[in-house]
Write a protein that holds these residues in place. Structure first.
Motif, PDB file in Angstrom:
ATOM      1  N   ASN A 178       0.810  -1.223   0.000  1.00  0.00           N
ATOM      2  CA  ASN A 178       0.000   0.000   0.000  1.00  0.00           C
ATOM      3  C   ASN A 178       0.847   1.278   0.000  1.00  0.00           C
ATOM      4  O   ASN A 178       0.728   2.126   0.895  1.00  0.00           O
ATOM      5  CB  ASN A 178      -0.945   0.007   1.207  1.00  0.00           C
ATOM      6  CG  ASN A 178      -1.906  -1.154   1.205  1.00  0.00           C
ATOM      7  OD1 ASN A 178      -2.388  -1.572   0.153  1.00  0.00           O
ATOM      8  ND2 ASN A 178      -2.189  -1.681   2.386  1.00  0.00           N
ATOM      9  N   PRO A 179       1.753   1.448  -0.952  1.00  0.00           N
ATOM     10  CA  PRO A 179       2.539   2.688  -0.994  1.00  0.00           C
ATOM     11  C   PRO A 179       1.656   3.880  -1.345  1.00  0.00           C
ATOM     12  O   PRO A 179       0.655   3.744  -2.045  1.00  0.00           O
ATOM     13  CB  PRO A 179       3.564   2.409  -2.097  1.00  0.00           C
ATOM     14  CG  PRO A 179       2.882   1.422  -2.983  1.00  0.00           C
ATOM     15  CD  PRO A 179       2.055   0.550  -2.072  1.00  0.00           C
ATOM     16  N   ALA A 180       2.038   5.045  -0.846  1.00  0.00           N
ATOM     17  CA  ALA A 180       1.287   6.267  -1.146  1.00  0.00           C
ATOM     18  C   ALA A 180       1.552   6.686  -2.588  1.00  0.00           C
ATOM     19  O   ALA A 180       2.652   6.487  -3.122  1.00  0.00           O
ATOM     20  CB  ALA A 180       1.696   7.380  -0.186  1.00  0.00           C
ATOM     21  N   SER A 181       0.562   7.269  -3.221  1.00  0.00           N
ATOM     22  CA  SER A 181       0.712   7.695  -4.615  1.00  0.00           C
ATOM     23  C   SER A 181       1.556   8.962  -4.708  1.00  0.00           C
ATOM     24  O   SER A 181       2.294   9.166  -5.688  1.00  0.00           O
ATOM     25  CB  SER A 181      -0.655   7.935  -5.245  1.00  0.00           C
ATOM     26  OG  SER A 181      -1.374   8.924  -4.511  1.00  0.00           O
ATOM     27  N   GLU A 182       1.477   9.826  -3.690  1.00  0.00           N
ATOM     28  CA  GLU A 182       2.296  11.030  -3.654  1.00  0.00           C
ATOM     29  C   GLU A 182       2.336  11.581  -2.237  1.00  0.00           C
ATOM     30  O   GLU A 182       1.527  11.208  -1.373  1.00  0.00           O
ATOM     31  CB  GLU A 182       1.750  12.097  -4.605  1.00  0.00           C
ATOM     32  CG  GLU A 182       0.407  12.694  -4.161  1.00  0.00           C
ATOM     33  CD  GLU A 182       0.035  13.918  -4.988  1.00  0.00           C
ATOM     34  OE1 GLU A 182       0.953  14.645  -5.424  1.00  0.00           O
ATOM     35  OE2 GLU A 182      -1.176  14.143  -5.176  1.00  0.00           O
ATOM     36  N   TRP A 183       3.312  12.469  -1.996  1.00  0.00           N
ATOM     37  CA  TRP A 183       3.406  13.167  -0.705  1.00  0.00           C
ATOM     38  C   TRP A 183       3.829  14.593  -0.979  1.00  0.00           C
ATOM     39  O   TRP A 183       4.947  14.864  -1.406  1.00  0.00           O
ATOM     40  CB  TRP A 183       4.423  12.490   0.216  1.00  0.00           C
ATOM     41  CG  TRP A 183       4.593  13.220   1.526  1.00  0.00           C
ATOM     42  CD1 TRP A 183       3.752  13.174   2.600  1.00  0.00           C
ATOM     43  CD2 TRP A 183       5.635  14.136   1.850  1.00  0.00           C
ATOM     44  NE1 TRP A 183       4.217  14.009   3.597  1.00  0.00           N
ATOM     45  CE2 TRP A 183       5.373  14.613   3.159  1.00  0.00           C
ATOM     46  CE3 TRP A 183       6.760  14.607   1.187  1.00  0.00           C
ATOM     47  CZ2 TRP A 183       6.203  15.532   3.809  1.00  0.00           C
ATOM     48  CZ3 TRP A 183       7.590  15.518   1.823  1.00  0.00           C
ATOM     49  CH2 TRP A 183       7.310  15.972   3.122  1.00  0.00           C
ATOM     50  N   LYS A 184       2.897  15.519  -0.803  1.00  0.00           N
ATOM     51  CA  LYS A 184       3.141  16.946  -1.013  1.00  0.00           C
ATOM     52  C   LYS A 184       3.773  17.224  -2.382  1.00  0.00           C
ATOM     53  O   LYS A 184       4.693  18.030  -2.518  1.00  0.00           O
ATOM     54  CB  LYS A 184       4.024  17.518   0.097  1.00  0.00           C
ATOM     55  CG  LYS A 184       3.346  17.540   1.459  1.00  0.00           C
ATOM     56  CD  LYS A 184       4.169  18.318   2.476  1.00  0.00           C
ATOM     57  CE  LYS A 184       3.408  18.449   3.790  1.00  0.00           C
ATOM     58  NZ  LYS A 184       4.153  19.236   4.798  1.00  0.00           N
ATOM     59  N   GLY A 185       3.299  16.509  -3.394  1.00  0.00           N
ATOM     60  CA  GLY A 185       3.798  16.714  -4.746  1.00  0.00           C
ATOM     61  C   GLY A 185       4.955  15.815  -5.122  1.00  0.00           C
ATOM     62  O   GLY A 185       5.320  15.734  -6.307  1.00  0.00           O
ATOM     63  N   TRP A 186       5.557  15.127  -4.163  1.00  0.00           N
ATOM     64  CA  TRP A 186       6.650  14.190  -4.440  1.00  0.00           C
ATOM     65  C   TRP A 186       6.059  12.849  -4.874  1.00  0.00           C
ATOM     66  O   TRP A 186       5.083  12.378  -4.311  1.00  0.00           O
ATOM     67  CB  TRP A 186       7.513  13.980  -3.206  1.00  0.00           C
ATOM     68  CG  TRP A 186       8.287  15.182  -2.767  1.00  0.00           C
ATOM     69  CD1 TRP A 186       7.806  16.267  -2.096  1.00  0.00           C
ATOM     70  CD2 TRP A 186       9.684  15.427  -2.980  1.00  0.00           C
ATOM     71  NE1 TRP A 186       8.797  17.178  -1.874  1.00  0.00           N
ATOM     72  CE2 TRP A 186       9.979  16.681  -2.402  1.00  0.00           C
ATOM     73  CE3 TRP A 186      10.696  14.717  -3.600  1.00  0.00           C
ATOM     74  CZ2 TRP A 186      11.253  17.236  -2.436  1.00  0.00           C
ATOM     75  CZ3 TRP A 186      11.968  15.253  -3.625  1.00  0.00           C
ATOM     76  CH2 TRP A 186      12.250  16.501  -3.045  1.00  0.00           C
ATOM     77  N   ARG A 187       6.663  12.219  -5.874  1.00  0.00           N
ATOM     78  CA  ARG A 187       6.191  10.935  -6.368  1.00  0.00           C
ATOM     79  C   ARG A 187       7.375   9.971  -6.540  1.00  0.00           C
ATOM     80  O   ARG A 187       8.511  10.399  -6.777  1.00  0.00           O
ATOM     81  CB  ARG A 187       5.473  11.090  -7.718  1.00  0.00           C
ATOM     82  CG  ARG A 187       4.179  11.897  -7.650  1.00  0.00           C
ATOM     83  CD  ARG A 187       3.575  12.066  -9.030  1.00  0.00           C
ATOM     84  NE  ARG A 187       2.331  12.815  -8.990  1.00  0.00           N
ATOM     85  CZ  ARG A 187       1.131  12.263  -8.803  1.00  0.00           C
ATOM     86  NH1 ARG A 187       1.027  10.946  -8.667  1.00  0.00           N
ATOM     87  NH2 ARG A 187       0.050  13.002  -8.779  1.00  0.00           N
ATOM     88  N   ALA A 188       7.093   8.697  -6.415  1.00  0.00           N
ATOM     89  CA  ALA A 188       8.113   7.675  -6.642  1.00  0.00           C
ATOM     90  C   ALA A 188       8.236   7.398  -8.129  1.00  0.00           C
ATOM     91  O   ALA A 188       7.240   7.377  -8.849  1.00  0.00           O
ATOM     92  CB  ALA A 188       7.754   6.391  -5.892  1.00  0.00           C
ATOM     93  N   VAL A 189       9.466   7.215  -8.608  1.00  0.00           N
ATOM     94  CA  VAL A 189       9.733   6.894 -10.001  1.00  0.00           C
ATOM     95  C   VAL A 189      10.272   5.480 -10.059  1.00  0.00           C
ATOM     96  O   VAL A 189      11.236   5.134  -9.373  1.00  0.00           O
ATOM     97  CB  VAL A 189      10.748   7.878 -10.615  1.00  0.00           C
ATOM     98  CG1 VAL A 189      11.043   7.507 -12.061  1.00  0.00           C
ATOM     99  CG2 VAL A 189      10.207   9.307 -10.539  1.00  0.00           C
ATOM    100  N   LYS A 190       9.704   4.653 -10.864  1.00  0.00           N
ATOM    101  CA  LYS A 190      10.092   3.246 -10.952  1.00  0.00           C
ATOM    102  C   LYS A 190      11.233   3.021 -11.930  1.00  0.00           C
ATOM    103  O   LYS A 190      12.018   2.112 -11.772  1.00  0.00           O
ATOM    104  CB  LYS A 190       8.893   2.395 -11.368  1.00  0.00           C
ATOM    105  CG  LYS A 190       7.688   2.564 -10.453  1.00  0.00           C
ATOM    106  CD  LYS A 190       8.039   2.213  -9.014  1.00  0.00           C
ATOM    107  CE  LYS A 190       6.829   2.367  -8.114  1.00  0.00           C
ATOM    108  NZ  LYS A 190       7.152   2.082  -6.704  1.00  0.00           N
ATOM    109  N   LYS A 191      11.341   3.857 -12.963  1.00  0.00           N
ATOM    110  CA  LYS A 191      12.362   3.618 -13.976  1.00  0.00           C
ATOM    111  C   LYS A 191      13.731   4.008 -13.452  1.00  0.00           C
ATOM    112  O   LYS A 191      13.876   4.796 -12.525  1.00  0.00           O
ATOM    113  CB  LYS A 191      12.042   4.416 -15.239  1.00  0.00           C
ATOM    114  CG  LYS A 191      12.117   5.943 -15.054  1.00  0.00           C
ATOM    115  CD  LYS A 191      11.824   6.649 -16.344  1.00  0.00           C
ATOM    116  CE  LYS A 191      11.918   8.175 -16.187  1.00  0.00           C
ATOM    117  NZ  LYS A 191      11.655   8.872 -17.450  1.00  0.00           N
TER     118      LYS A 191
END
Length: 220
Positions: A199-212
């Motif tokens: 259940n990872p968060a989709s974003e946090w204060k505009g920050w997002r995880a990048v998978k590539k």
């Protein structure tokens, strides 16, 4: 099948012949050799000897004489000298000590840190050696994020990145809280939530995880 499935594993059953052999040979035979003779394991030999009240005699299997403490020490020193001269393999105690000393060598420590870094996630750590809050932390993991300004960054060790780039976050988000051994701040927990295994968060204060995978970025 396992015990958790409700089925017990078959237990070792001692025969009378094995017990007789055990009683005769245990006092003057090494546990390893005795286990081979009987066909069981060394732990089984130890447990059975304790149950039967058997003890080692302390008598040399070569001379038939009892070995004093001084005699045993003399034999040990002789084995060490023979090993240094290349005539014998080192005794178990010397081998263990050599392994302990070898594990402290810088190249061995660095190799272990590299292996741990590839599999373990970054966490806030103590401020020394391989547990330091730095890129060489043994538990550090590589992260790739997309900033609110749409800039892609790749870094190693989440806590170290936040400490070195506080200008990217609000002042209230980079205030570190106890415990001292594992300090935390809102930015650290917020960014880490993007990379949770479940259940990872989709974003946090505009920050997002990048998978590539992107070129590495070193925080300064």
């Amino acid at each position: 099948m396992t015990k958790s499935r409700g089925i017990m594993r078959p237990r070792w059953v001692w025969t009378q012949a094995q017990i007789t052999l055990m009683t005769e040979k245990y006092p003057i035979t090494s546990n390893t050799h005795l286990a081979v003779m009987i066909g069981c394991t060394v732990p089984q030999i130890i447990r059975k000897a304790k149950a039967l009240g058997l003890q080692k005699s302390g008598i040399s299997t070569l001379t038939g004489r009892s070995l004093s403490h001084e005699h045993r020490e003399s034999i040990q020193q002789g084995l060490l000298r023979a090993h240094k001269e290349g005539r014998l393999k080192p005794p178990p105690q010397a081998t263990i000590q050599a392994m302990r000393e070898g594990a402290r060598r810088p190249e061995v420590v660095a190799k272990r840190a590299q292996l741990a870094s590839a599999t373990m996630k970054g966490r806030p750590q103590r401020m020394e050696t391989l547990s330091a809050a730095a890129e060489h932390n043994a538990r550090a993991k590589i992260y790739t994020v997309l900033t609110p300004d749409r800039v892609t960054l790749t870094f190693k060790n989440l806590s170290h990145f936040i400490r070195q780039n506080t200008h990217l976050f609000a002042d209230s988000d980079v205030v570190w809280h106890p415990p001292e051994s594992h300090p935390w701040c809102r930015a650290q927990r917020g960014l880490y939530s993007l990379f949770k295994e479940s259940n990872p968060a989709s974003e946090w204060k505009g920050w997002r995880a990048v998978k590539k995978t992107v070129p590495s970025y070193r925080a300064v």
